[in-house]
Design an enzyme around this catalytic site. Structure first.
Site, PDB file in Angstrom:
ATOM      1  N   GLN A   9     -60.326  37.172  12.302  1.00 15.14           N
ATOM      2  CA  GLN A   9     -59.918  36.315  11.175  1.00 15.14           C
ATOM      3  C   GLN A   9     -59.780  34.878  11.658  1.00 15.14           C
ATOM      4  O   GLN A   9     -59.490  33.988  10.871  1.00 15.14           O
ATOM      5  CB  GLN A   9     -58.562  36.781  10.633  1.00 15.14           C
ATOM      6  CG  GLN A   9     -58.569  38.198  10.103  1.00 15.14           C
ATOM      7  CD  GLN A   9     -57.145  38.732   9.935  1.00 15.14           C
ATOM      8  OE1 GLN A   9     -56.514  38.534   8.897  1.00 15.14           O
ATOM      9  NE2 GLN A   9     -56.642  39.388  10.945  1.00 15.14           N
ATOM     10  N   ASN A  10     -59.949  34.668  12.948  1.00 20.28           N
ATOM     11  CA  ASN A  10     -59.684  33.343  13.515  1.00 20.28           C
ATOM     12  C   ASN A  10     -60.858  32.391  13.296  1.00 20.28           C
ATOM     13  O   ASN A  10     -62.019  32.799  13.305  1.00 20.28           O
ATOM     14  CB  ASN A  10     -59.370  33.459  15.010  1.00 20.28           C
ATOM     15  CG  ASN A  10     -58.096  34.243  15.241  1.00 20.28           C
ATOM     16  OD1 ASN A  10     -57.341  34.474  14.298  1.00 20.28           O
ATOM     17  ND2 ASN A  10     -57.869  34.657  16.462  1.00 20.28           N
ATOM     18  N   VAL A  11     -60.505  31.113  13.148  1.00 19.33           N
ATOM     19  CA  VAL A  11     -61.517  30.091  12.905  1.00 19.33           C
ATOM     20  C   VAL A  11     -61.807  29.289  14.176  1.00 19.33           C
ATOM     21  O   VAL A  11     -62.534  28.313  14.146  1.00 19.33           O
ATOM     22  CB  VAL A  11     -61.096  29.170  11.736  1.00 19.33           C
ATOM     23  CG1 VAL A  11     -61.083  29.951  10.419  1.00 19.33           C
ATOM     24  CG2 VAL A  11     -59.727  28.538  11.979  1.00 19.33           C
ATOM     25  N   HIS A  48     -63.198  34.544   8.326  1.00 20.60           N
ATOM     26  CA  HIS A  48     -62.627  33.384   7.635  1.00 20.60           C
ATOM     27  C   HIS A  48     -63.311  32.078   8.022  1.00 20.60           C
ATOM     28  O   HIS A  48     -62.731  31.005   7.903  1.00 20.60           O
ATOM     29  CB  HIS A  48     -61.113  33.310   7.908  1.00 20.60           C
ATOM     30  CG  HIS A  48     -60.335  34.424   7.254  1.00 20.60           C
ATOM     31  ND1 HIS A  48     -59.036  34.739   7.572  1.00 20.60           N
ATOM     32  CD2 HIS A  48     -60.694  35.299   6.277  1.00 20.60           C
ATOM     33  CE1 HIS A  48     -58.632  35.763   6.823  1.00 20.60           C
ATOM     34  NE2 HIS A  48     -59.617  36.124   6.038  1.00 20.60           N
ATOM     35  N   CYS A  56     -71.301  20.594   3.605  1.00 23.45           N
ATOM     36  CA  CYS A  56     -71.095  19.663   2.501  1.00 23.45           C
ATOM     37  C   CYS A  56     -70.368  20.375   1.354  1.00 23.45           C
ATOM     38  O   CYS A  56     -70.719  21.492   0.979  1.00 23.45           O
ATOM     39  CB  CYS A  56     -72.437  19.105   2.033  1.00 23.45           C
ATOM     40  SG  CYS A  56     -72.264  18.007   0.615  1.00 23.45           S
ATOM     41  N   CYS A  66     -73.318  20.090  -1.627  1.00 21.43           N
ATOM     42  CA  CYS A  66     -74.605  20.796  -1.551  1.00 21.43           C
ATOM     43  C   CYS A  66     -74.581  21.960  -0.553  1.00 21.43           C
ATOM     44  O   CYS A  66     -75.569  22.676  -0.431  1.00 21.43           O
ATOM     45  CB  CYS A  66     -75.748  19.834  -1.229  1.00 21.43           C
ATOM     46  SG  CYS A  66     -75.797  19.297   0.500  1.00 21.43           S
ATOM     47  N   GLY A  94     -52.757  41.068  17.141  1.00 21.28           N
ATOM     48  CA  GLY A  94     -52.206  39.766  16.758  1.00 21.28           C
ATOM     49  C   GLY A  94     -52.437  39.365  15.328  1.00 21.28           C
ATOM     50  O   GLY A  94     -52.766  38.214  15.058  1.00 21.28           O
ATOM     51  N   SER A 114     -50.737  39.733  11.237  1.00 21.89           N
ATOM     52  CA  SER A 114     -49.621  40.207  10.418  1.00 21.89           C
ATOM     53  C   SER A 114     -50.121  41.168   9.344  1.00 21.89           C
ATOM     54  O   SER A 114     -49.326  41.842   8.698  1.00 21.89           O
ATOM     55  CB  SER A 114     -48.903  39.016   9.770  1.00 21.89           C
ATOM     56  OG  SER A 114     -49.827  38.258   9.029  1.00 21.89           O
TER      57      SER A 114
HETATM   58  P1  OAD Z   1     -50.374  35.460  11.148  1.00 21.54           P
HETATM   59  O1  OAD Z   1     -49.775  34.161  11.576  1.00 21.54           O
HETATM   60  O2  OAD Z   1     -50.085  35.931   9.753  1.00 21.54           O
HETATM   61  O3  OAD Z   1     -49.902  36.603  12.134  1.00 21.54           O
HETATM   62  C1  OAD Z   1     -49.928  36.418  13.522  1.00 21.54           C
HETATM   63  C2  OAD Z   1     -49.491  37.695  14.170  1.00 21.54           C
HETATM   64  O4  OAD Z   1     -49.650  37.546  15.573  1.00 21.54           O
HETATM   65  C3  OAD Z   1     -48.026  38.071  13.914  1.00 21.54           C
HETATM   66  O5  OAD Z   1     -47.953  39.430  13.534  1.00 21.54           O
HETATM   67  C4  OAD Z   1     -47.355  37.822  15.276  1.00 21.54           C
HETATM   68  O6  OAD Z   1     -46.287  38.742  15.521  1.00 21.54           O
HETATM   69  C5  OAD Z   1     -48.517  38.085  16.213  1.00 21.54           C
HETATM   70  N1  OAD Z   1     -48.422  37.421  17.527  1.00 21.54           N
HETATM   71  C6  OAD Z   1     -47.796  36.291  17.873  1.00 21.54           C
HETATM   72  N2  OAD Z   1     -47.959  36.017  19.172  1.00 21.54           N
HETATM   73  C7  OAD Z   1     -48.722  37.019  19.677  1.00 21.54           C
HETATM   74  C8  OAD Z   1     -49.239  37.320  20.977  1.00 21.54           C
HETATM   75  N3  OAD Z   1     -49.009  36.539  22.023  1.00 21.54           N
HETATM   76  N4  OAD Z   1     -49.987  38.457  21.125  1.00 21.54           N
HETATM   77  C9  OAD Z   1     -50.223  39.260  20.052  1.00 21.54           C
HETATM   78  N5  OAD Z   1     -49.773  39.021  18.823  1.00 21.54           N
HETATM   79  C10 OAD Z   1     -49.032  37.916  18.625  1.00 21.54           C
HETATM   80  O7  OAD Z   1     -51.950  35.363  11.432  1.00 21.54           O
HETATM   81  P2  OAD Z   1     -53.132  36.253  10.839  1.00 21.54           P
HETATM   82  O8  OAD Z   1     -52.710  37.658  10.645  1.00 21.54           O
HETATM   83  O9  OAD Z   1     -54.328  35.978  11.661  1.00 21.54           O
HETATM   84  O10 OAD Z   1     -56.400  32.720   6.747  1.00 21.54           O
HETATM   85  O11 OAD Z   1     -53.292  35.568   9.419  1.00 21.54           O
HETATM   86  C11 OAD Z   1     -54.327  35.989   8.589  1.00 21.54           C
HETATM   87  C12 OAD Z   1     -54.880  34.820   7.821  1.00 21.54           C
HETATM   88  O12 OAD Z   1     -53.821  34.124   7.175  1.00 21.54           O
HETATM   89  C13 OAD Z   1     -55.529  33.755   8.681  1.00 21.54           C
HETATM   90  O13 OAD Z   1     -56.858  34.062   9.038  1.00 21.54           O
HETATM   91  C14 OAD Z   1     -55.446  32.557   7.797  1.00 21.54           C
HETATM   92  C15 OAD Z   1     -54.047  32.695   7.282  1.00 21.54           C
HETATM   93  O14 OAD Z   1     -53.783  32.102   6.056  1.00 21.54           O
HETATM   94  C16 OAD Z   1     -57.145  31.697   6.363  1.00 21.54           C
HETATM   95  O15 OAD Z   1     -57.032  30.588   6.851  1.00 21.54           O
HETATM   96  C17 OAD Z   1     -58.090  32.049   5.259  1.00 21.54           C
END
Ligand code: OAD
Length: 262
Positions: free
Chosen positions: A101-103, A119, A127, A130, A194, A196
């Site tokens: 999900q990381n950018v 994502h 753009c 376009c 990593g 949520s």
């Molecule tokens: P979150 O910020 O929601 O969750 C991050 C998770 O990583 C949490 O469960 C933390 O407990 C865990 N964490 C923190 N440090 C860690 C470590 N050292 N090792 C392992 N885990 C760790 O991020 P995402 O789940 O990626 O979307 O969020 C999903 C989407 O929400 C993202 O892709 C983004 C955001 O809005 C868009 O930008 C479209």
């Protein structure tokens, strides 16, 4: 739970492993997550003002400046032992599909190939008018956190250039989403690291794997309760847990000074 022999056997017997990552895998590289208390981006910034098409229409310089600040942080960061362990794991199993999900591009810089970005990417702007891709310079202007920065203009139509990420309210890239769900439905083991697990549709991917009969292993410092016989939690930071897992699996890669050496 600790890394048990049964769990190690699941890895050794797996023909197809899916690794599904979220912001937590890059946390130890100094890239902020979204929802961690105090440090999470969405604790400090309002997503409605920064991560929607309407926000960009309203104030393109605010949105562009914020994403350039994040891109700069990524350019200055290095892959951490978790990214490296995932790249090394791919050499140990017959097939590994990495879905993120990381950018950021830290998986690629750690040596992972064919990464599925659900994502989008900070490094692939296009753009807003376009949709043609736009090439960015490697050394962006240095925007401070929260500083406005005018977006560049499209070389083709002079439209505003937008970040190449998926915003709230937008569709995920169809081919990437399909490939991720196909892999989740076909794998024997899914490692969810990593995340949520609250942003759909990506968050359903571990459940799809579980329902299709795979073993699902979560790696997160936040302990998660799972009751299924095939779902496990390894509680800890990815940069510690994943190298431990690799070491216990054995094989030709070792860890020297925190980085993997063949
Ligand atoms: P979150 O910020 O929601 O969750 C991050 C998770 O990583 C949490 O469960 C933390 O407990 C865990 N964490 C923190 N440090 C860690 C470590 N050292 N090792 C392992 N885990 C760790 O991020 P995402 O789940 O990626 O979307 O969020 C999903 C989407 O929400 C993202 O892709 C983004 C955001 O809005 C868009 O930008 C479209």
């Amino acid at each position: 739970m600790p890394i048990t022999d049964a769990l190690l056997d699941s890895f050794r017997n797996a023909r197809h492993v899916v690794v599904f990552t979220g912001a937590g895998v890059s946390a130890e590289s100094g890239i902020p997550t979204f929802r961690d208390a105090l440090t999470g981006l969405w604790e400090r910034f309002d997503p409605a003002e920064l991560a929607t098409p309407d926000a960009f229409r309203r104030d393109p310089a605010l949105v562009w400046g914020w994403y350039e600040w994040r891109r700069m942080k990524v350019l200055q960061a290095q892959p951490n032992p978790a990214h490296l362990a995932i790249a090394a794991l791919a050499e140990r199993v017959p097939k590994l599909t990495l879905v993120t999900q990381n950018v950021d591009d830290l998986h690629e810089r750690a040596g992972s190939r064919d990464v599925i970005h659900l994502h989008g990417s900070l490094h692939a702007p296009r753009c807003f008018a376009c949709a043609r891709p736009h090439t960015l310079t490697e050394t962006p202007e240095e925007p401070a956190e929260g500083r406005r920065l005018e977006p560049p203009r499209c070389q083709h139509c002079n439209g505003l250039v937008r970040p190449g990420v998926v915003w709230f309210g937008e569709m995920l890239p169809e081919a990437a989403l399909q490939a991720a769900f196909d892999a989740a439905g076909a794998c024997d083991l899914l490692l969810s690291i990593g995340t949520s697990g609250v942003v759909q549709p990506a968050a359903s991917i571990p459940r799809v794997a579980l329902q299709a009969g795979a073993v699902v292993v979560h790696v997160n410092p936040q302990p998660a309760g799972h009751d299924g016989r095939r779902e496990f939690s390894l509680t800890g930071a990815a940069g510690g847990v994943l190298p431990d897992l690799l070491r216990m699996l054995g094989g030709r890669h070792g860890i020297i000074d925190g980085s993997f050496r063949p």
